[in-house]
Scaffold this motif. Structure first.
Motif, mmCIF file in Angstrom:
data_model
loop_
_atom_site.group_PDB
_atom_site.id
_atom_site.type_symbol
_atom_site.label_atom_id
_atom_site.label_comp_id
_atom_site.label_asym_id
_atom_site.label_seq_id
_atom_site.Cartn_x
_atom_site.Cartn_y
_atom_site.Cartn_z
ATOM 1 N N LEU A 93 -8.920 2.047 14.897
ATOM 2 C CA LEU A 93 -7.896 1.211 15.500
ATOM 3 C C LEU A 93 -6.640 1.241 14.665
ATOM 4 O O LEU A 93 -5.525 1.358 15.165
ATOM 5 C CB LEU A 93 -8.404 -0.237 15.581
ATOM 6 C CG LEU A 93 -8.266 -0.865 16.947
ATOM 7 C CD1 LEU A 93 -9.272 -0.199 17.867
ATOM 8 C CD2 LEU A 93 -8.555 -2.356 16.881
ATOM 9 N N PHE A 94 -6.846 1.149 13.367
ATOM 10 C CA PHE A 94 -5.711 1.128 12.466
ATOM 11 C C PHE A 94 -4.916 2.415 12.580
ATOM 12 O O PHE A 94 -3.689 2.412 12.517
ATOM 13 C CB PHE A 94 -6.175 0.909 11.031
ATOM 14 C CG PHE A 94 -5.053 0.981 10.044
ATOM 15 C CD1 PHE A 94 -4.922 2.070 9.197
ATOM 16 C CD2 PHE A 94 -4.110 -0.020 9.989
ATOM 17 C CE1 PHE A 94 -3.881 2.150 8.303
ATOM 18 C CE2 PHE A 94 -3.062 0.053 9.093
ATOM 19 C CZ PHE A 94 -2.946 1.132 8.251
ATOM 20 N N THR A 95 -5.625 3.531 12.732
ATOM 21 C CA THR A 95 -4.929 4.802 12.858
ATOM 22 C C THR A 95 -3.944 4.749 14.011
ATOM 23 O O THR A 95 -2.788 5.142 13.875
ATOM 24 C CB THR A 95 -5.917 5.960 13.097
ATOM 25 O OG1 THR A 95 -7.014 5.823 12.218
ATOM 26 C CG2 THR A 95 -5.253 7.290 12.886
ATOM 27 N N SER A 145 4.689 3.723 13.592
ATOM 28 C CA SER A 145 5.512 4.759 12.953
ATOM 29 C C SER A 145 6.376 5.459 13.974
ATOM 30 O O SER A 145 7.564 5.694 13.740
ATOM 31 C CB SER A 145 4.622 5.791 12.252
ATOM 32 O OG SER A 145 3.843 5.194 11.264
ATOM 33 N N VAL A 146 5.776 5.814 15.106
ATOM 34 C CA VAL A 146 6.542 6.508 16.140
ATOM 35 C C VAL A 146 7.687 5.624 16.611
ATOM 36 O O VAL A 146 8.824 6.070 16.747
ATOM 37 C CB VAL A 146 5.643 6.885 17.332
ATOM 38 C CG1 VAL A 146 6.488 7.415 18.481
ATOM 39 C CG2 VAL A 146 4.619 7.911 16.915
ATOM 40 N N PHE A 147 7.363 4.357 16.820
ATOM 41 C CA PHE A 147 8.381 3.428 17.306
ATOM 42 C C PHE A 147 9.562 3.362 16.346
ATOM 43 O O PHE A 147 10.725 3.464 16.763
ATOM 44 C CB PHE A 147 7.763 2.050 17.490
ATOM 45 C CG PHE A 147 8.757 1.014 17.889
ATOM 46 C CD1 PHE A 147 9.124 0.006 17.023
ATOM 47 C CD2 PHE A 147 9.358 1.058 19.148
ATOM 48 C CE1 PHE A 147 10.051 -0.946 17.394
ATOM 49 C CE2 PHE A 147 10.283 0.112 19.527
ATOM 50 C CZ PHE A 147 10.636 -0.902 18.645
ATOM 51 N N PHE A 148 9.242 3.191 15.068
ATOM 52 C CA PHE A 148 10.335 3.064 14.116
ATOM 53 C C PHE A 148 11.100 4.360 13.925
ATOM 54 O O PHE A 148 12.306 4.353 13.722
ATOM 55 C CB PHE A 148 9.828 2.528 12.779
ATOM 56 C CG PHE A 148 9.732 1.044 12.765
ATOM 57 C CD1 PHE A 148 8.522 0.409 12.956
ATOM 58 C CD2 PHE A 148 10.861 0.277 12.586
ATOM 59 C CE1 PHE A 148 8.446 -0.961 12.979
ATOM 60 C CE2 PHE A 148 10.795 -1.102 12.599
ATOM 61 C CZ PHE A 148 9.591 -1.731 12.797
ATOM 62 N N THR A 203 0.360 -0.949 0.936
ATOM 63 C CA THR A 203 0.726 -1.870 2.015
ATOM 64 C C THR A 203 0.915 -1.102 3.304
ATOM 65 O O THR A 203 1.173 0.095 3.295
ATOM 66 C CB THR A 203 2.054 -2.597 1.737
ATOM 67 O OG1 THR A 203 3.087 -1.608 1.675
ATOM 68 C CG2 THR A 203 2.011 -3.389 0.460
ATOM 69 N N PHE A 204 0.819 -1.826 4.381
ATOM 70 C CA PHE A 204 1.003 -1.263 5.702
ATOM 71 C C PHE A 204 2.421 -0.735 5.859
ATOM 72 O O PHE A 204 2.644 0.387 6.317
ATOM 73 C CB PHE A 204 0.709 -2.351 6.734
ATOM 74 C CG PHE A 204 0.949 -1.928 8.143
ATOM 75 C CD1 PHE A 204 2.024 -2.429 8.856
ATOM 76 C CD2 PHE A 204 0.107 -1.035 8.771
ATOM 77 C CE1 PHE A 204 2.245 -2.045 10.173
ATOM 78 C CE2 PHE A 204 0.326 -0.639 10.082
ATOM 79 C CZ PHE A 204 1.399 -1.151 10.783
ATOM 80 N N TRP A 205 3.374 -1.541 5.462
ATOM 81 C CA TRP A 205 4.770 -1.153 5.674
ATOM 82 C C TRP A 205 5.168 0.018 4.806
ATOM 83 O O TRP A 205 6.068 0.775 5.148
ATOM 84 C CB TRP A 205 5.699 -2.356 5.465
ATOM 85 C CG TRP A 205 5.515 -3.329 6.568
ATOM 86 C CD1 TRP A 205 4.882 -4.526 6.517
ATOM 87 C CD2 TRP A 205 5.895 -3.140 7.937
ATOM 88 N NE1 TRP A 205 4.854 -5.101 7.765
ATOM 89 C CE2 TRP A 205 5.469 -4.277 8.648
ATOM 90 C CE3 TRP A 205 6.547 -2.125 8.632
ATOM 91 C CZ2 TRP A 205 5.683 -4.424 10.021
ATOM 92 C CZ3 TRP A 205 6.764 -2.280 9.994
ATOM 93 C CH2 TRP A 205 6.330 -3.419 10.663
ATOM 94 N N ILE A 260 -7.539 1.945 -0.702
ATOM 95 C CA ILE A 260 -8.782 1.896 0.059
ATOM 96 C C ILE A 260 -8.748 0.927 1.238
ATOM 97 O O ILE A 260 -9.567 1.004 2.129
ATOM 98 C CB ILE A 260 -10.011 1.551 -0.799
ATOM 99 C CG1 ILE A 260 -9.832 0.194 -1.461
ATOM 100 C CG2 ILE A 260 -10.283 2.600 -1.814
ATOM 101 C CD1 ILE A 260 -11.109 -0.257 -2.121
ATOM 102 N N HIS A 261 -7.808 0.025 1.249
ATOM 103 C CA HIS A 261 -7.809 -0.936 2.350
ATOM 104 C C HIS A 261 -7.184 -0.393 3.620
ATOM 105 O O HIS A 261 -7.411 -0.916 4.695
ATOM 106 C CB HIS A 261 -7.071 -2.214 1.944
ATOM 107 C CG HIS A 261 -7.848 -3.057 0.995
ATOM 108 N ND1 HIS A 261 -8.795 -3.964 1.398
ATOM 109 C CD2 HIS A 261 -7.854 -3.094 -0.338
ATOM 110 C CE1 HIS A 261 -9.323 -4.544 0.338
ATOM 111 N NE2 HIS A 261 -8.777 -4.030 -0.738
ATOM 112 N N PHE A 262 -6.370 0.640 3.458
ATOM 113 C CA PHE A 262 -5.734 1.197 4.643
ATOM 114 C C PHE A 262 -6.167 2.626 4.816
ATOM 115 O O PHE A 262 -5.645 3.520 4.187
ATOM 116 C CB PHE A 262 -4.210 1.140 4.507
ATOM 117 C CG PHE A 262 -3.691 -0.255 4.480
ATOM 118 C CD1 PHE A 262 -3.290 -0.823 3.296
ATOM 119 C CD2 PHE A 262 -3.633 -0.986 5.646
ATOM 120 C CE1 PHE A 262 -2.827 -2.116 3.271
ATOM 121 C CE2 PHE A 262 -3.169 -2.285 5.629
ATOM 122 C CZ PHE A 262 -2.771 -2.858 4.441
#
Lengths: 395, 548
Positions: B41-43, B50-53, B125-127, B207-209
């Motif tokens: 899901l995260f992928t 990413s595509v949006f930005f 981090t995600f961002w 490892i979290h992402f």
């Protein structure tokens, strides 16, 4: 379409274009020739002994080159052969690769699998037994802690410890040596301390794995009066909130020294105080154990890591490999270990250097390993690690 | 071909047990694993964001380049595209050096504000991942959509204006739908790249992402699991399936774009940006936009270059370059940086020859099939997809396939280099192929016929007429292959051994060991090569054709 074709031919009509292409072609061909010449002439015909090990092997002393010369070059000269060392990031990588190459092993010797990885190694039938004559110089307890059947023979041992910046903890929180002499595993869950802790991933590092077994040992296998009120899963769930985790011991160790993470306690080895003294002539960083057993200081609990080397099954250099094992367990090579490997040499004849006064006194340490039956490790490691992943990564 | 055998091995690994019986247990285990589901899901999450930005960041640029011209516009366009041609590991390094915990931005912040807490924390981090992906891919939107926009006949918009439509109406109802093909094409490319991104997610995510791609890697490295290869293969299969679907969409889309181009090209009257006719607001807007973009895109690169020149005690020195060119043996690498450079050059040269040659053959095959009838059209489409799949699928999947297929022969220490070169060829092949393809298609078949009537043999025609005509395409293909091979990280990391590692692996290892300067120096080498390669291809006018 036709227009394009004409246009490009006009472009190409210019002399520059063809000259450029010509030059590129010549460069390419010459480079290829040179490179091939190199590879043909640099290959030597000497007998080769291929050794796989982790990258930190005897590379952390003041003069790694000298250390390597003593251990490897001397052996090469003694027998007129060549040693090919192949480095891997961690002991766990060694295991992975060895299993991969099982049917057509490329290594003759593997140095670095420890007393937890030994189970999988033996299950996969990677090594052959060797009753080295040097074993008489090694404490039988050590041999049995690793492998009583002598597939893997111990070359060093050490205890995992919490390596922390004593100055920082004293100045910032007022916690001095008396605190750390009695610290317990659950004390690490205090947010103040948890925020300072750098942990290591047990799935990618043998140091991390040893610490993981430490938490399991304390939470599940200590006698009733000493057992904390949490099981190991809960411990990891709670620490997960402030978790900083690194993939390898090298990463973690570098992190505390480079100051980038603003954390001042890391999972490392009990000898690191000696390392700090030798390199920085200071006691600001020192190591401690945990003390669920009611003892203080060096008499606390620790997980002992015994590291071994083994002769790969299927090696074509059996006699040479045996000689190397004898050499590696012998006094010359073992004497290099204390100040370059920062582990205690298995050979009990080696005298420890004075810097080791700053290390945790290993003879006082109470080993957690003794509390955890090897059968339990063998049977449960997979599910333990799977659960750990869910808790920490999934958390 | 070499690509499909490993692919079949993966297929086999994922549905067959060690004894050879057909099973879906691996697929089931993998799908049922909570962690895998979460990361799956995260992928998608990170890819879509990413595509949006990237779109957001790139679209204004596309507009500006399509409608205006100004001094230095092609230079700027090229500069902004540089990240895309950089190997991901260099992107990672740049980001960490610029925005990481020890990076420039935080370092300056510490000096200025005196606090120990970092201003920006992108590590793990995600961002951080999104930022890196955007940096890498925004240029795709700029170029592809920009090129598409450029070629739109302004007649439609002009008619609508005279009929009284507002600007926004025109944009939404006329321009946007006509831009749709190039928007979709760009989106699919960026989607594929972010979906299979390895280096960025692996280093910045921690490892979290984790994404599907990194999960494939970590699953196969789980030394305590017996079935780890089967499980990894199952994951790879799922990813492959998704990528093929996307590649198919892309293939359809680019046919359409080419169709449009084949129509008449409008000659747009681009307004000169700095003339009086253009409002001040627009000028400021454009300038501001480019400065911002430039900051995000070029700052990390500049930081790399700077870092490589500054030694530990803060003095400017070329020490790092000396180290990597002279140092004999670094025990932590098991090899010397110099060896890595040599290896990389060797591999890249071999890859270039291999990929270009294969691409040539494939392009000719494609060309000769033609579009005479439906059967041919379908088989042509299939062939296009086949050649595209390597581009679409991930490097890790390759590497895994290689490992399992050629495990016993090619993975022998001495032969690892063959695996690496093969992997590189496969990664480079789609780009080389599309480049040569574009040239071939642009070629007028009449030349061949004329030559025949004049008495030239097929072979003569080939050598003396066709090859020279498509030479720009071949050069582009070769340059691309070279640059791609030099920068390849994922598969090489997976397969390599210390004696046969490359610059990109070296960059990563030095970064790991916090030897920033050395890492940066090696990265600069890669930057120089990739940028040069890119500029050569740009000169030949091939970039848009490759992408769309």
């Amino acid at each position: 379409m036709g227009l394009n074709g004409l246009r490009s031919s006009k472009i190409l009509a210019k002399n520059n274009r063809t000259t450029i292409v010509g030059i590129i072609a010549v460069i390419l061909v010459t480079s290829i020739l040179i490179l091939f010449a190199f590879s043909i002439f640099s290959g030597s015909k000497a007998t080769k002994l291929t050794i796989y090990t982790y990258e930190s092997l005897i590379n952390w002393g003041l003069d790694p080159k000298a250390a390597n010369t003593i251990v490897f070059d001397t052996f090469e000269d003694m027998h007129g052969i060549e040693i090919e060392l192949r480095y891997f990031s961690e002991a766990t990588d060694l295991l992975t690769v060895a299993i991969q190459e099982k049917n057509d092993p490329q290594a003759d010797i593997i140095i670095g699998l420890d007393n937890i990885l030994v189970f999988e190694a033996k299950k996969q039938n990677l090594f052959q037994q060797y009753n080295s004559s040097m074993l008489t110089h090694i404490n039988p307890e050590l041999i049995n802690a690793l492998d009583p059947e002598h597939y893997l023979l111990p070359y060093d041992y050490g205890s995992i410890a919490l390596y922390y910046n004593a100055e920082h903890f004293n100045e910032t929180y007022g916690l001095d040596k008396s605190y750390f002499d009695q610290i317990k595993l659950v004390d690490l869950l205090d947010p103040m301390i948890a925020r300072e802790l750098i942990l290591i991933d047990p799935t990618s590092s043998s140091t991390g794995l040893s610490f993981f077994l430490w938490t399991i040992g304390v939470c599940e296998y200590t006698p009733e009066g000493q057992k904390p009120d949490k099981n190991w899963q809960q411990w990891w769930e709670e620490i997960d909130e402030y978790l900083q985790i690194e993939a390898s011991w090298t990463d973690a160790f570098n992190a505390i020294y480079s100051g980038t993470t603003n954390r001042h306690m890391v999972i490392s080895y009990a000898t690191d105080g000696a390392y700090n003294m030798l390199f920085y002539n200071s006691t600001d960083l020192t190591a401690c154990l945990t003390h669920e057993n009611g003892q203080t200081g060096d008499n606390g609990y620790a997980w002992l890591q015994v590291e071994g080397l083994g002769i790969v099954k299927g090696t074509k250099q059996l006699e040479l490999a045996k000689k190397f094992v004898d050499w590696f367990l012998g006094p010359t090579a073992q004497a290099v270990l204390p100040l370059n490997q920062w582990m205690y040499p298995a050979n009990s004849e080696v005298v420890l250097p004075p810097e080791y006064d700053y290390a945790v006194n290993i003879s006082k340490v109470e080993s957690l390993n003794a509390l955890v039956p090897t059968a339990d490790i063998e049977n449960n490691l997979e599910s333990w690690l799977d659960t750990w992943e869910l808790i920490v990564i999934g958390g | 071909m070499f690509f499909y055998w490993p692919l079949f091995t993966i297929l086999g690994d994922s549905i067959l047990t060690d004894e050879g019986t057909l099973t879906n247990q691996y697929l089931l285990t993998v799908i049922n694993d909570r962690l895998n589901r979460r990361f799956f899901l995260f992928t998608f999450q990170q890819t879509l964001v990413s595509v949006f930005f990237s779109l957001l960041m790139g679209l204004p640029g596309a507009y500006i380049f399509a409608k205006y011209r100004f001094r230095g516009d092609s230079l700027l366009k090229n500069l902004l595209t540089v990240p895309f041609v950089l190997p991901p590991i260099v992107v990672v390094l740049g980001f960490i050096l610029a925005f990481g915990p020890e990076g420039m931005v935080n370092g300056l912040w510490k000096e200025v504000s005196g606090s120990n807490d970092p201003l920006i924390d992108i590590y793990k981090t995600f961002w951080g991942i999104i930022l890196a992906h955007t940096f890498y891919n925004a240029s795709v939107f700029i170029r592809v959509v920009g090129a598409g926009w450029e070629q739109l006949d302004p007649e439609f918009e002009e008619v609508a204006t005279t009929l009284g439509s507002s600007k926004s109406q025109i944009f939404l109802k006329i321009t946007l739908p006509r831009l749709f093909p190039s928007l979709l094409a760009a989106s699919v490319i960026v989607f594929l790249y972010c979906f299979t991104s390895f280096a960025i997610v692996y280093s910045i995510g921690g490892i979290h992402f984790q994404t599907l791609e990194t999960r494939i890697y970590t699953t196969t490295q789980a030394f305590w699991k017996e079935d780890r290869f089967h499980l990894g293969a199952a994951l790879a299969l799922i990813q492959l399936f998704i990528c093929i679907v996307l590649a198919w969409i892309y293939a359809k889309q680019s046919e359409q774009i080419r169709g449009e181009k084949a129509g008449y090209k409008a000659i747009q009257q681009k307004k000169f940006l700095f003339s009086e006719k253009v409002g001040l607001a627009r000028k400021i807007g454009a300038a501001g936009y480019f400065m911002f973009l430039g900051l995000i895109i070029l700052f990390p690169i500049a930081t790399i270059i700077l870092t490589s020149l500054v030694s530990k005690d803060g003095n400017i020195s070329l020490q790092a370059y000396m180290d990597i060119l002279i140092e004999e043996h670094n025990p932590f690498l098991g090899a010397s940086p110099r060896l890595q450079i040599l290896n990389t050059l060797t591999f890249s040269i071999l890859t270039t020859i291999g990929a270009t040659f294969l691409a040539l053959v494939a392009a000719y095959a494609l060309n000769s099939i033609g579009t005479a009838n439906t059967f041919r059209i379908t088989s042509r489409r299939l062939l296009i997809i086949f050649t595209l799949i390597p581009m679409a699928s991930s490097n890790i999947t390759f590497a895994l396939g290689f490992l399992r297929t050629f495990g016993n022969t090619l993975m022998k220490a001495d032969n690892i280099w063959i695996s690496i070169v093969l992997a590189h060829i496969l990664v480079a092949f789609p780009f080389a192929n599309r480049s040569i393809n574009a040239s071939l298609e642009a070629q007028n078949p009449e030349y061949r016929q004329i030559a025949a009537t004049l008495g030239a043999s097929r072979f003569e025609t080939l050598i003396k007429i066709e090859l020279p005509l498509i030479l720009p395409g071949i050069i582009a293909a070769a340059t691309f292959s070279f640059a791609i091979s030099m920068g390849e990280f994922g598969a090489t990391y997976f397969i390599s051994s210390p004696e046969y590692s490359t610059i990109s692996v070296g960059i990563y290892r030095f970064l790991d060991m916090r030897q920033m300067q050395t890492s940066a120096a090696m990265a600069v080498l890669l930057i120089v090569v990739c940028v040069s390669a890119f500029l050569i291809v740009e000169r030949l006018g091939r970039v848009e054709r490759i992408l769309g």
